[in-house]
Design a protein around this motif. Sequence first.
Motif, PDB file in Angstrom:
ATOM      1  N   GLU A  30       0.875  -1.195  -0.040  1.00 32.69           N
ATOM      2  CA  GLU A  30       0.037   0.157  -0.018  1.00 32.69           C
ATOM      3  C   GLU A  30       0.852   1.283  -0.001  1.00 32.69           C
ATOM      4  O   GLU A  30       0.275   2.275   0.011  1.00 32.69           O
ATOM      5  CB  GLU A  30      -0.833  -0.051   1.283  1.00 32.69           C
ATOM      6  CG  GLU A  30      -2.002  -1.126   1.100  1.00 32.69           C
ATOM      7  CD  GLU A  30      -2.851  -1.312   2.282  1.00 32.69           C
ATOM      8  OE1 GLU A  30      -2.928  -0.419   3.132  1.00 32.69           O
ATOM      9  OE2 GLU A  30      -3.237  -2.233   2.691  1.00 32.69           O
ATOM     10  N   ALA A  36      -2.110   0.420  -3.372  1.00 33.77           N
ATOM     11  CA  ALA A  36      -3.096   0.988  -2.570  1.00 33.77           C
ATOM     12  C   ALA A  36      -4.377   0.892  -3.347  1.00 33.77           C
ATOM     13  O   ALA A  36      -5.710   0.562  -2.663  1.00 33.77           O
ATOM     14  CB  ALA A  36      -2.887   2.299  -2.278  1.00 33.77           C
ATOM     15  N   MET A  40      -7.497  -1.153  -1.471  1.00 34.96           N
ATOM     16  CA  MET A  40      -8.700  -0.406  -0.953  1.00 34.96           C
ATOM     17  C   MET A  40      -9.849  -0.114  -1.727  1.00 34.96           C
ATOM     18  O   MET A  40     -10.807  -0.017  -1.405  1.00 34.96           O
ATOM     19  CB  MET A  40      -8.017   1.043  -0.741  1.00 34.96           C
ATOM     20  CG  MET A  40      -6.783   1.196   0.410  1.00 34.96           C
ATOM     21  SD  MET A  40      -6.263   3.012   0.127  1.00 34.96           S
ATOM     22  CE  MET A  40      -4.763   2.661   1.132  1.00 34.96           C
ATOM     23  N   GLU A  88     -11.022   4.036   7.893  1.00 34.63           N
ATOM     24  CA  GLU A  88      -9.993   3.400   6.954  1.00 34.63           C
ATOM     25  C   GLU A  88     -10.913   2.277   6.180  1.00 34.63           C
ATOM     26  O   GLU A  88     -10.549   1.973   4.962  1.00 34.63           O
ATOM     27  CB  GLU A  88      -9.545   2.308   8.048  1.00 34.63           C
ATOM     28  CG  GLU A  88      -8.606   1.153   7.379  1.00 34.63           C
ATOM     29  CD  GLU A  88      -7.153   1.853   7.372  1.00 34.63           C
ATOM     30  OE1 GLU A  88      -6.461   0.883   6.769  1.00 34.63           O
ATOM     31  OE2 GLU A  88      -6.767   2.845   7.521  1.00 34.63           O
ATOM     32  N   LEU A  92     -11.732   5.284   2.494  1.00 35.30           N
ATOM     33  CA  LEU A  92     -10.378   4.927   1.752  1.00 35.30           C
ATOM     34  C   LEU A  92     -11.081   4.051   0.453  1.00 35.30           C
ATOM     35  O   LEU A  92     -10.542   4.127  -0.630  1.00 35.30           O
ATOM     36  CB  LEU A  92      -9.287   4.008   2.635  1.00 35.30           C
ATOM     37  CG  LEU A  92      -8.662   4.646   3.453  1.00 35.30           C
ATOM     38  CD1 LEU A  92      -7.617   4.114   4.093  1.00 35.30           C
ATOM     39  CD2 LEU A  92      -8.194   6.380   2.944  1.00 35.30           C
ATOM     40  N   ASN A  93     -11.996   3.098   0.623  1.00 34.63           N
ATOM     41  CA  ASN A  93     -12.647   2.499  -0.681  1.00 34.63           C
ATOM     42  C   ASN A  93     -13.378   3.359  -1.486  1.00 34.63           C
ATOM     43  O   ASN A  93     -13.374   3.060  -2.504  1.00 34.63           O
ATOM     44  CB  ASN A  93     -13.496   1.547   0.160  1.00 34.63           C
ATOM     45  CG  ASN A  93     -14.283   0.855  -0.993  1.00 34.63           C
ATOM     46  OD1 ASN A  93     -15.532   0.809  -1.367  1.00 34.63           O
ATOM     47  ND2 ASN A  93     -13.624  -0.377  -1.688  1.00 34.63           N
ATOM     48  N   LEU A 107      -4.279   9.087  -4.341  1.00 36.77           N
ATOM     49  CA  LEU A 107      -4.665   8.110  -3.453  1.00 36.77           C
ATOM     50  C   LEU A 107      -4.009   7.981  -2.188  1.00 36.77           C
ATOM     51  O   LEU A 107      -4.298   7.955  -1.129  1.00 36.77           O
ATOM     52  CB  LEU A 107      -5.034   6.918  -4.107  1.00 36.77           C
ATOM     53  CG  LEU A 107      -5.861   5.773  -3.250  1.00 36.77           C
ATOM     54  CD1 LEU A 107      -7.124   6.123  -2.626  1.00 36.77           C
ATOM     55  CD2 LEU A 107      -5.879   4.210  -3.965  1.00 36.77           C
ATOM     56  N   SER A 111      -5.006   8.987   1.680  1.00 34.12           N
ATOM     57  CA  SER A 111      -5.082   7.903   2.484  1.00 34.12           C
ATOM     58  C   SER A 111      -3.951   8.218   3.533  1.00 34.12           C
ATOM     59  O   SER A 111      -4.700   8.117   4.844  1.00 34.12           O
ATOM     60  CB  SER A 111      -4.655   6.495   1.961  1.00 34.12           C
ATOM     61  OG  SER A 111      -3.405   6.458   1.295  1.00 34.12           O
ATOM     62  N   ASP A 112      -3.013   8.770   3.335  1.00 30.90           N
ATOM     63  CA  ASP A 112      -2.196   9.118   4.529  1.00 30.90           C
ATOM     64  C   ASP A 112      -2.809  10.328   5.277  1.00 30.90           C
ATOM     65  O   ASP A 112      -2.536  10.220   6.669  1.00 30.90           O
ATOM     66  CB  ASP A 112      -0.705   9.403   3.831  1.00 30.90           C
ATOM     67  CG  ASP A 112       0.061   8.353   3.576  1.00 30.90           C
ATOM     68  OD1 ASP A 112      -0.386   7.083   3.820  1.00 30.90           O
ATOM     69  OD2 ASP A 112       0.989   8.549   2.800  1.00 30.90           O
ATOM     70  N   ARG A 115      -5.399   8.699   7.575  1.00 27.80           N
ATOM     71  CA  ARG A 115      -5.100   7.488   8.375  1.00 27.80           C
ATOM     72  C   ARG A 115      -3.986   8.250   9.658  1.00 27.80           C
ATOM     73  O   ARG A 115      -3.851   7.896  10.716  1.00 27.80           O
ATOM     74  CB  ARG A 115      -3.805   6.545   7.586  1.00 27.80           C
ATOM     75  CG  ARG A 115      -4.652   5.221   6.717  1.00 27.80           C
ATOM     76  CD  ARG A 115      -3.798   4.619   6.038  1.00 27.80           C
ATOM     77  NE  ARG A 115      -4.407   3.189   5.754  1.00 27.80           N
ATOM     78  CZ  ARG A 115      -3.797   2.504   5.209  1.00 27.80           C
ATOM     79  NH1 ARG A 115      -2.634   2.512   4.493  1.00 27.80           N
ATOM     80  NH2 ARG A 115      -4.445   1.121   4.704  1.00 27.80           N
TER      81      ARG A 115
END
Length: 204
Positions: A30, A36, A40, A88, A92-93, A107, A111-112, A115
């Motif tokens: 990821e 990722a 995801m 999460e 993210l999905n 992405l 995402s970071d 998260r």
Amino acid sequence: MSRNRLAAVALAVSGVLFFLYPALRPWADESTAAGALHAMGSPWWVATHLFAMIGFILVPLALFRVDKTAAVLMWIGAGLTLPYYGAEDFALNTLAGKVKDGQSLDLLDLSDSIRFHPAAVATFFVGLLLLGVGAVWAAVAVWRRRALPNPSLPKLSGLLFGAGFALFIPQFFTGEAVRIGHGVLMLAGCVWLAVALWRTPDPA
């Protein structure tokens, strides 16, 4: 069905869900955009994280039949943990789905940002810490016969349960094999304690 047996069923189901979480989770690197997106964007990403969330809900409910202090600690811990799992899982999905649809999104950066949001990480850490403390508290209660006061039950029946939750934070820093192994530990711990609870009659 008795209350203890209902609680035992809830524990056993949670153990299965905690095992399925890493076992069926889509694994990929990821740290790369392709990895990722693969992980995801999979429907299994949503399903398996949801398995874990349901497990976090069921365990504190079941522990009210084992030790109320442990149950309260784990209830608070679950409440602090679940928002992070929701982000999460669903956020993210959704982002991965938009990338698959052709939208120009970074992405990895997004995402970071989700998260590693300071408040999110803090509540997630405290929540998992309380889950671990509550599980160890329950294991000690079983060992000292404060819970499940049936002399035929093994004093060690809470040991794997406590260990599984105590190791929940460290296992995030390992790879696929170790995390699946942790899922096996969670399954064994929940089921062993569930069997002990099933065999314990409700107090008069």
